[in-house]
Design an enzyme around this catalytic site. Structure first.
Site, mmCIF file in Angstrom:
data_model
loop_
_atom_site.group_PDB
_atom_site.id
_atom_site.type_symbol
_atom_site.label_atom_id
_atom_site.label_comp_id
_atom_site.label_asym_id
_atom_site.label_seq_id
_atom_site.Cartn_x
_atom_site.Cartn_y
_atom_site.Cartn_z
ATOM 1 N N TYR A 218 -1.563 -0.443 11.082
ATOM 2 C CA TYR A 218 -1.756 -1.125 9.796
ATOM 3 C C TYR A 218 -0.597 -0.843 8.857
ATOM 4 O O TYR A 218 0.038 -1.766 8.323
ATOM 5 C CB TYR A 218 -3.078 -0.692 9.141
ATOM 6 C CG TYR A 218 -3.113 -0.954 7.659
ATOM 7 C CD1 TYR A 218 -2.988 -2.256 7.171
ATOM 8 C CD2 TYR A 218 -3.235 0.090 6.737
ATOM 9 C CE1 TYR A 218 -2.991 -2.499 5.790
ATOM 10 C CE2 TYR A 218 -3.243 -0.158 5.368
ATOM 11 C CZ TYR A 218 -3.123 -1.451 4.903
ATOM 12 O OH TYR A 218 -3.122 -1.697 3.557
ATOM 13 N N LYS B 260 2.395 -3.323 7.276
ATOM 14 C CA LYS B 260 2.628 -3.517 5.851
ATOM 15 C C LYS B 260 4.058 -3.116 5.472
ATOM 16 O O LYS B 260 4.696 -3.771 4.639
ATOM 17 C CB LYS B 260 1.618 -2.716 5.025
ATOM 18 C CG LYS B 260 0.219 -3.283 5.046
ATOM 19 C CD LYS B 260 0.137 -4.683 4.452
ATOM 20 C CE LYS B 260 0.343 -4.681 2.952
ATOM 21 N NZ LYS B 260 0.141 -6.064 2.375
ATOM 22 N N THR C 111 0.821 -1.204 0.000
ATOM 23 C CA THR C 111 0.000 0.000 0.000
ATOM 24 C C THR C 111 0.859 1.260 0.000
ATOM 25 O O THR C 111 2.010 1.233 0.462
ATOM 26 C CB THR C 111 -0.910 0.010 1.253
ATOM 27 O OG1 THR C 111 -1.563 1.280 1.373
ATOM 28 C CG2 THR C 111 -0.096 -0.207 2.518
#
Length: 356
Positions: free
Chosen positions: A165, A169, A139
């Site tokens: 989050y 990642k 992302t």
């Protein structure tokens, strides 16, 4: 390209299911969909392809070492596309441990399973080993946020994640690159901007706003709504991912964006205007917009420079924000059964009796 076997983790999720549908409907490749079926995994998103002889589903957790080893041995994949991840920022703030387990530990387990499989291939089938690829899908949130109005995330932008989050990642991205650098595993990494489109889980901004508006509920917008995101239609993203997996240069990173920077408030207002056109009512849907306390550590602006993938692989998005958003709203209006089964939880019954 000759027919390949794609092992796709998280293939029952929003982006993963779009990749599976694209491969089954528009190629002759074999697809093995590996998904744990957490709340965000929905096999009903794959109803159009589940009867294909080229499609196989395996319910498994990427953190399960033995299960991952068995899947590699059984299916002998040529390409791994790793999409399985916990991905909702608000959920990561409330409970970060699950994100670390799935996104970091799960990626490490999958990398080791892939490496062991690839090592055996080198001994037994050098040509297949030479073509093997491990594609990790990430992302743009790993980059943090942008200060200037003209700055863009490039493949060289330093990492500065803001939420549990995005930190998880970022960690998984580093692991993938380390496995490539240390062990020579043929990896690729892509970082994408915000996706939207059909089959999007209703906790996310665009489907949440559509369904709240249709129900006459408030449309909660964080802070002043001026947080800017680059929006990418999910089917455009799926096409980009397959192009990277099959044509990308080993060891490279490709940023994938939609060239559609919009403030959150603008997105919500545009949705309201589309709904007013398609499902008119006496009072404007815009009157449902309410402003709520901003989320902790909320990044202000994301924007991707996608010139590398365009220049090197020839990919450009087919949808504009306007065309993609209209398709999305129209899909939710004509697929009420799908999202109502998500809302009431009945979609989860699909996982009963499912096995590898």
């Amino acid at each position: 390209m000759a027919n390949k076997t794609f092992l796709i983790t998280g293939g029952a999720g929003f982006i993963g299911s779009a990749v599976v549908r694209e491969l089954i409907q528009n190629s002759t490749h074999q697809v093995v969909n590996v998904d744990k079926l957490t709340y965000a995994g929905n096999l009903e998103s794959l109803a159009s392809v589940k009867t294909s002889e080229r499609y196989t589903f395996a319910q498994a957790d990427i953190c399960d070492v033995q299960a991952m080893q068995q899947l590699f041995e059984q299916h002998q994949p040529d390409v791994v596309m790793h999409l399985a991840a916990e991905s909702h920022v608000d959920r990561s703030i409330d409970g970060p441990a699950e994100f670390i387990q799935t996104n970091v530990v799960g990626t490490a387990v999958l990398l080791e399973a892939a490496r062991n499989y690839w090592k055996k291939l080198q001994e037994q089938n050098a040509a297949k080993a030479e073509e093997f690829r491990f594609h990790h899908i990430s992302t743009d949130e790993v980059y943090g946020d942008l200060e200037g109005t003209d700055d863009l995330f490039t493949e060289e932008t330093s990492y500065a994640p803001s939420s549990p989050y995005s930190a998880s990642k970022a960690s998984s991205d580093h692991l993938v690159r380390a496995w490539q650098r240390t062990y020579g595993l043929p990896t690729l990494v892509t970082n994408c901007s915000n996706n939207y489109g059909p089959y999007h889980f209703p906790e996310k901004l665009i489907p949440l706003m559509i369904l709240n508006a249709l129900a006459g509920k408030s449309l909660p917008v964080y802070g002043d709504g001026q947080q800017i995101r680059d929006w990418l239609y999910v089917e455009d993203h799926a096409r980009a991912l397959i192009k990277v997996a099959t044509e990308g240069q080993v060891g490279e990173t490709y940023n994938i964006g939609g060239h559609n920077e919009k403030a959150n408030l603008t997105v919500v207002e545009t949705l309201c205007d589309l709904l007013q056109e398609l499902v008119p009512q006496e009072t404007s849907y815009r009157e449902l917009i309410t402003f709520v306390t901003d989320r902790p550590g909320h990044d202000v602006r994301y924007a991707i420079d996608a010139s590398k993938i365009e220049r090197e692989l020839g990919w450009v998005p087919e949808e504009t924000f306007e065309s993609g958003l209209r398709k999305t709203v129209e899909w939710y209006l004509t697929n009420e059964n799908w999202w109502k089964r998500v809302q009431d939880g009945s979609y989860q019954g699909e996982r009963l009796g499912v096995n590898a």
